[in-house]
Write a protein that holds these residues in place. Structure first.
Motif, PDB file in Angstrom:
ATOM      1  N   GLY A 108      12.523  18.443  -8.227  1.00  0.00           N
ATOM      2  CA  GLY A 108      12.901  19.023  -6.945  1.00  0.00           C
ATOM      3  C   GLY A 108      12.007  20.136  -6.466  1.00  0.00           C
ATOM      4  N   ALA A 109      11.056  20.583  -7.295  1.00  0.00           N
ATOM      5  CA  ALA A 109      10.144  21.656  -6.887  1.00  0.00           C
ATOM      6  C   ALA A 109       9.256  21.183  -5.752  1.00  0.00           C
ATOM      7  N   VAL A 110       8.996  22.071  -4.796  1.00  0.00           N
ATOM      8  CA  VAL A 110       8.138  21.732  -3.660  1.00  0.00           C
ATOM      9  C   VAL A 110       7.102  22.821  -3.459  1.00  0.00           C
ATOM     10  N   ALA A 111       6.042  22.461  -2.751  1.00  0.00           N
ATOM     11  CA  ALA A 111       5.013  23.420  -2.362  1.00  0.00           C
ATOM     12  C   ALA A 111       5.243  23.819  -0.910  1.00  0.00           C
ATOM     13  N   LEU A 112       5.244  25.103  -0.638  1.00  0.00           N
ATOM     14  CA  LEU A 112       5.421  25.577   0.724  1.00  0.00           C
ATOM     15  C   LEU A 112       4.180  25.292   1.560  1.00  0.00           C
ATOM     16  N   THR A 113       4.377  25.034   2.839  1.00  0.00           N
ATOM     17  CA  THR A 113       3.273  24.803   3.781  1.00  0.00           C
ATOM     18  C   THR A 113       3.551  25.602   5.047  1.00  0.00           C
ATOM     19  N   LYS A 114       2.567  25.617   5.944  1.00  0.00           N
ATOM     20  CA  LYS A 114       2.751  26.333   7.207  1.00  0.00           C
ATOM     21  C   LYS A 114       3.929  25.791   8.005  1.00  0.00           C
ATOM     22  N   GLY A 115       4.242  24.512   7.803  1.00  0.00           N
ATOM     23  CA  GLY A 115       5.342  23.903   8.535  1.00  0.00           C
ATOM     24  C   GLY A 115       6.693  24.047   7.868  1.00  0.00           C
ATOM     25  N   SER A 116       6.761  24.720   6.741  1.00  0.00           N
ATOM     26  CA  SER A 116       8.039  24.863   6.031  1.00  0.00           C
ATOM     27  C   SER A 116       9.047  25.670   6.853  1.00  0.00           C
ATOM     28  N   ASN A 117      10.266  25.175   6.898  1.00  0.00           N
ATOM     29  CA  ASN A 117      11.372  25.902   7.523  1.00  0.00           C
ATOM     30  C   ASN A 117      12.244  26.454   6.404  1.00  0.00           C
ATOM     31  N   LEU A 118      12.078  27.719   6.102  1.00  0.00           N
ATOM     32  CA  LEU A 118      12.763  28.287   4.942  1.00  0.00           C
ATOM     33  C   LEU A 118      14.272  28.322   5.129  1.00  0.00           C
ATOM     34  N   ALA A 119      14.724  28.385   6.370  1.00  0.00           N
ATOM     35  CA  ALA A 119      16.156  28.417   6.614  1.00  0.00           C
ATOM     36  C   ALA A 119      16.822  27.101   6.226  1.00  0.00           C
ATOM     37  N   GLU A 120      16.053  26.017   6.285  1.00  0.00           N
ATOM     38  CA  GLU A 120      16.604  24.700   5.973  1.00  0.00           C
ATOM     39  C   GLU A 120      16.109  24.152   4.634  1.00  0.00           C
ATOM     40  N   LEU A 121      15.304  24.938   3.923  1.00  0.00           N
ATOM     41  CA  LEU A 121      14.739  24.479   2.655  1.00  0.00           C
ATOM     42  C   LEU A 121      15.838  24.319   1.615  1.00  0.00           C
ATOM     43  N   ASP A 122      15.918  23.134   1.016  1.00  0.00           N
ATOM     44  CA  ASP A 122      16.991  22.855   0.064  1.00  0.00           C
ATOM     45  C   ASP A 122      16.471  22.695  -1.368  1.00  0.00           C
ATOM     46  N   ALA A 123      15.176  22.937  -1.566  1.00  0.00           N
ATOM     47  CA  ALA A 123      14.587  22.755  -2.889  1.00  0.00           C
ATOM     48  C   ALA A 123      15.071  23.842  -3.846  1.00  0.00           C
ATOM     49  N   PRO A 124      15.260  23.508  -5.135  1.00  0.00           N
ATOM     50  CA  PRO A 124      15.692  24.527  -6.102  1.00  0.00           C
ATOM     51  C   PRO A 124      14.635  25.600  -6.322  1.00  0.00           C
ATOM     52  N   VAL A 125      13.353  25.215  -6.198  1.00  0.00           N
ATOM     53  CA  VAL A 125      12.257  26.169  -6.366  1.00  0.00           C
ATOM     54  C   VAL A 125      11.080  25.701  -5.519  1.00  0.00           C
ATOM     55  N   ALA A 126      10.390  26.667  -4.929  1.00  0.00           N
ATOM     56  CA  ALA A 126       9.209  26.366  -4.118  1.00  0.00           C
ATOM     57  C   ALA A 126       8.078  27.294  -4.532  1.00  0.00           C
TER      58      ALA A 126
END
Length: 382
Positions: free
Chosen positions: A268-286
């Motif tokens: 479930g880990a994801v890499a953040l990008t310029k397009g990431s919406n942190l308010a809607e981010l559901d990943a356990p860790v980024a």
């Protein structure tokens, strides 16, 4: 496991440290001794600026930068909403008003678009922060500053040794300021810092301001502070210097490995990008992004968590230290909220709610790093 391993570093260079400190004790020039000038010359060559001025701390370096630029009451200075308090503190100490810009969702560094939106007729400087060891988008920031005829002060307390498009942090704007606090990538054994510039007049102002505004002994032509870096602390930096480039390389390698291993091994880990919406981010860790034209010295290795409190509790039970850099945006801090009554920094708010820093230093072993990564995987229930 230590959060920052300074003991291994000290053991590797102990003989040089002892020799350098003994030299200071021998000549007795504890204030503005020859080690101060030597360190300034070594560091200004490294950064690539005409001038490097040693300061008593990174905070003093920022304060002196603002004072040298004549910032004062009625002025506004734009800085990051998500940073250590010193970035806002020094603005207030000059009598100016701090204006807090939001940060990018991929790097946690100041967002150039937010800077431009907050410029007014009272804006007199921009102070971007190079957070976690990575320089922000200085081309965009400098371009905004040029359009509005504003100086830029890079708060590089966490990024000494990092690069941006082949140029070193601290040499990317009107003034660059860094810190040598012990936990920094290049740290002394007390407080210390430095001010860098290509501007002769600003360098002269900085040298005078750090000695109570003296242009010559007991002639005070400016308002100043007691902002000198001790000779012994400069001696420590000089003893560390031959190892520093190796340490920068190690930090980059360890930081990249953290990101690669977390993305590969933590479900479930994801890499953040310029397009990431942190308010809607559901990943356990980024994991944060390092830009293609930048390098990071990973002053901290920091991840964004969905449930920080539970993960921190799990790490504490496992005996692995963590830290939060930082738990509250500056505009929400009790002492600073009056300057940000309608703060609109949603990305900074999201980072403050979820960031957690993992053990990081140039001497972190792969075994210890694997233990940290495995603990993160287990803390997230995988």
């Amino acid at each position: 496991m230590q959060f920052i391993d300074l003991k291994t570093q000290q053991a590797a260079i102990r003989a040089d440290i002892d020799k350098r400190i003994a030299a200071v004790l021998g000549h007795g020039q504890y204030i503005l001794g020859p080690e101060v000038t030597e360190m300034e010359q070594v560091l200004e060559r490294y950064v690539g600026t005409k001038h490097g001025v040693a300061m008593a701390s990174g905070t003093d370096a920022l304060l002196v930068a603002l004072m040298a630029l004549g910032i004062g009451p009625g002025d506004e200075v734009i800085t990051s909403a998500f940073t250590f308090v010193a970035s806002g503190e020094v603005i207030v100490l000059t009598g100016a008003t701090p204006v807090f810009a939001d940060v990018e969702p991929n790097t946690a560094n100041i967002d150039p678009a937010s800077i431009e939106a907050k410029i007014t007729s009272r804006t007199k400087a921009i102070m971007p922060v190079s957070l976690y060891g990575q320089v922000p988008d200085m081309d965009a920031i400098n371009a905004i500053a040029a359009r509005h005829n504003l100086p830029v002060i890079e708060d590089a307390a966490q990024s000494f040794g990092a690069t941006y498009k082949g140029r070193r942090s601290c040499g990317l704007s009107t003034i660059g300021c860094t810190s040598f606090f012990p936990s920094k990538p290049l740290g002394c054994y007390g407080d210390g810092g430095a001010f860098f510039t290509d501007d002769d007049d600003l360098a002269q102002a900085a040298r005078e301001i750090r000695v109570h505004g003296q242009s010559e002994r007991y002639i005070h032509t400016r308002i100043g502070i007691g902002g000198r870096m001790d000779s012994i602390q400069c001696a420590v930096i000089l003893a560390k210097w031959p190892r520093f480039e190796w340490e920068v390389g190690q930090r980059e390698r360890i930081g990249r490995r953290y990101s690669e291993e977390i993305l590969q091994k933590v479900p479930g880990a994801v890499a953040l990008t310029k397009g990431s919406n942190l308010a809607e981010l559901d990943a356990p860790v980024a994991v944060l992004e390092i830009g293609p034209s930048t390098s990071s010295v990973y002053a901290q290795y920091t991840v964004l968590l969905k449930d920080r409190a539970a993960v921190q509790e799990y790490f504490a039970a496992a005996g692995i230290p963590t830290a939060v850099h930082y738990p509250m945006p500056l505009g929400s801090q009790p002492a600073y909220s009056k300057w940000a009554p309608d703060a609109d920094t949603p990305v900074a708010d999201a980072f403050a709610a979820g960031v957690m820093s993992l053990p990081m230093s140039a001497d972190l072993t792969e075994d210890d790093q694997d233990r940290v990564i495995d603990c993160l995987r287990r803390a997230l229930g995988s």
